[in-house]
Design a protein around this motif. Structure first.
Motif, short mmCIF file in Angstrom:
data_model
loop_
_atom_site.label_atom_id
_atom_site.label_comp_id
_atom_site.label_asym_id
_atom_site.label_seq_id
_atom_site.Cartn_x
_atom_site.Cartn_y
_atom_site.Cartn_z
N HIS A 96 0.85 -1.18 0.00
CA HIS A 96 0.00 0.00 0.00
C HIS A 96 0.89 1.24 0.00
O HIS A 96 2.11 1.13 -0.08
CB HIS A 96 -0.94 -0.04 1.21
N HIS A 97 0.27 2.41 0.09
CA HIS A 97 1.04 3.65 -0.01
C HIS A 97 0.66 4.66 1.07
O HIS A 97 -0.47 4.67 1.56
CB HIS A 97 0.84 4.28 -1.40
N PHE A 98 1.64 5.51 1.40
CA PHE A 98 1.44 6.64 2.30
C PHE A 98 1.78 7.89 1.50
O PHE A 98 2.86 7.98 0.90
CB PHE A 98 2.35 6.55 3.53
N TYR A 99 0.87 8.87 1.49
CA TYR A 99 1.07 10.12 0.75
C TYR A 99 1.26 11.24 1.75
O TYR A 99 0.41 11.45 2.64
CB TYR A 99 -0.14 10.40 -0.14
N CYS A 100 2.36 11.98 1.63
CA CYS A 100 2.62 13.12 2.52
C CYS A 100 2.04 14.39 1.91
O CYS A 100 2.39 14.77 0.78
CB CYS A 100 4.12 13.29 2.74
N THR A 101 1.17 15.04 2.64
CA THR A 101 0.51 16.25 2.15
C THR A 101 1.46 17.45 2.13
O THR A 101 1.18 18.45 1.47
CB THR A 101 -0.72 16.61 3.01
N LYS A 102 2.58 17.33 2.83
CA LYS A 102 3.52 18.45 2.89
C LYS A 102 4.55 18.41 1.76
O LYS A 102 4.69 19.34 0.99
CB LYS A 102 4.21 18.45 4.25
N ILE A 106 5.38 9.89 -2.00
CA ILE A 106 4.62 8.68 -1.74
C ILE A 106 5.60 7.62 -1.26
O ILE A 106 6.67 7.44 -1.86
CB ILE A 106 3.89 8.18 -3.00
N TYR A 107 5.23 6.94 -0.19
CA TYR A 107 6.06 5.89 0.37
C TYR A 107 5.33 4.56 0.28
O TYR A 107 4.11 4.50 0.48
CB TYR A 107 6.36 6.19 1.85
N ASP A 108 6.07 3.49 0.00
CA ASP A 108 5.50 2.15 0.08
C ASP A 108 5.36 1.80 1.56
O ASP A 108 6.27 2.08 2.35
CB ASP A 108 6.43 1.13 -0.57
N VAL A 109 4.23 1.22 1.93
CA VAL A 109 4.03 0.75 3.30
C VAL A 109 3.53 -0.69 3.26
O VAL A 109 2.74 -1.06 2.40
CB VAL A 109 3.06 1.65 4.10
N GLY A 135 -1.17 11.80 5.17
CA GLY A 135 -0.74 12.48 6.39
C GLY A 135 0.55 13.23 6.15
O GLY A 135 0.83 13.66 5.04
N ILE A 136 1.36 13.35 7.20
CA ILE A 136 2.65 14.03 7.12
C ILE A 136 3.73 13.02 7.45
O ILE A 136 3.68 12.36 8.49
CB ILE A 136 2.71 15.24 8.08
N CYS A 137 4.71 12.89 6.56
CA CYS A 137 5.77 11.89 6.73
C CYS A 137 6.70 12.26 7.87
O CYS A 137 6.73 13.41 8.33
CB CYS A 137 6.53 11.71 5.42
N ASN A 139 9.90 12.66 7.86
CA ASN A 139 10.87 13.70 7.50
C ASN A 139 10.30 15.09 7.66
O ASN A 139 10.96 16.02 8.15
CB ASN A 139 11.37 13.51 6.08
N CYS A 140 9.05 15.29 7.25
CA CYS A 140 8.41 16.61 7.35
C CYS A 140 8.03 16.95 8.79
O CYS A 140 7.91 18.13 9.12
CB CYS A 140 7.18 16.67 6.44
N LEU A 141 7.84 15.95 9.60
CA LEU A 141 7.50 16.20 11.00
C LEU A 141 8.69 16.71 11.80
O LEU A 141 8.51 17.33 12.85
CB LEU A 141 6.96 14.92 11.66
N LYS A 142 9.91 16.49 11.30
CA LYS A 142 11.14 16.93 12.03
C LYS A 142 11.27 18.42 12.03
O LYS A 142 10.97 19.12 11.15
CB LYS A 142 12.37 16.29 11.42
#
Length: 142
Positions: A96-102, A106-109, A135-137, A139-142
């Motif tokens: 599946h995938h994770f999409y960062c809104t920031k 797209i990351y594979d999960v 959500g927010i990945c 890296n962007c949360l740092k």
């Protein structure tokens, strides 16, 4: 996690033939690029890559779009719909995938989630069911 197609252009050609897709130079190159990429590129990004690398001197955007459509129809490429673009991923395994809104990446999960097998709903033919977390990945949360 191995993503690449078996390795040689001959094997890629055989994979395409097995799926009923004519193995043109463009199709072989594009599927190899997608199998090696974790970026989940858009059609325009794929086109830009080949123009920049000068690997396919006679390439049009229409050829890229037509190739992606053929590869997706054959089940070799997954179409990922995000708020900013339609992106593409080589189908190497079920994920599946994770999409960062920031940052828009797209990351594979890996999730142990079974998607429902829905073929129609309210008179509509369902051709694809996908799970994309948004959500927010990290890296962007740092």
């Amino acid at each position: 996690m191995k993503r690449t197609v078996k390795g040689t252009k001959v094997e890629v050609r055989e994979l395409l033939k097995e799926k009923g897709v004519k193995p043109t130079v463009h199709r072989v190159e594009i599927i190899e690029y997608l199998s090696e990429s974790y970026a989940h590129p858009s059609a325009d990004e794929i086109y830009d890559h080949f123009v920049k690398e000068k690997k396919l001197p006679v390439l049009s955007r229409a050829t890229v779009y037509n190739t992606l459509r053929a590869l997706a129809s054959a089940g070799l490429v997954k179409v990922i719909i995000t708020p900013d673009a339609i992106r593409y991923d080589f189908v190497s395994h079920n994920h599946h995938h994770f999409y960062c809104t920031k940052c828009k990446k797209i990351y594979d999960v890996e999730l142990d989630v079974e998607l429902p097998n829905i073929t129609n709903i309210d008179g509509h033919e369902v051709q694809n069911v996908q799970l994309t977390l948004v959500g927010i990945c990290s890296n962007c949360l740092k």
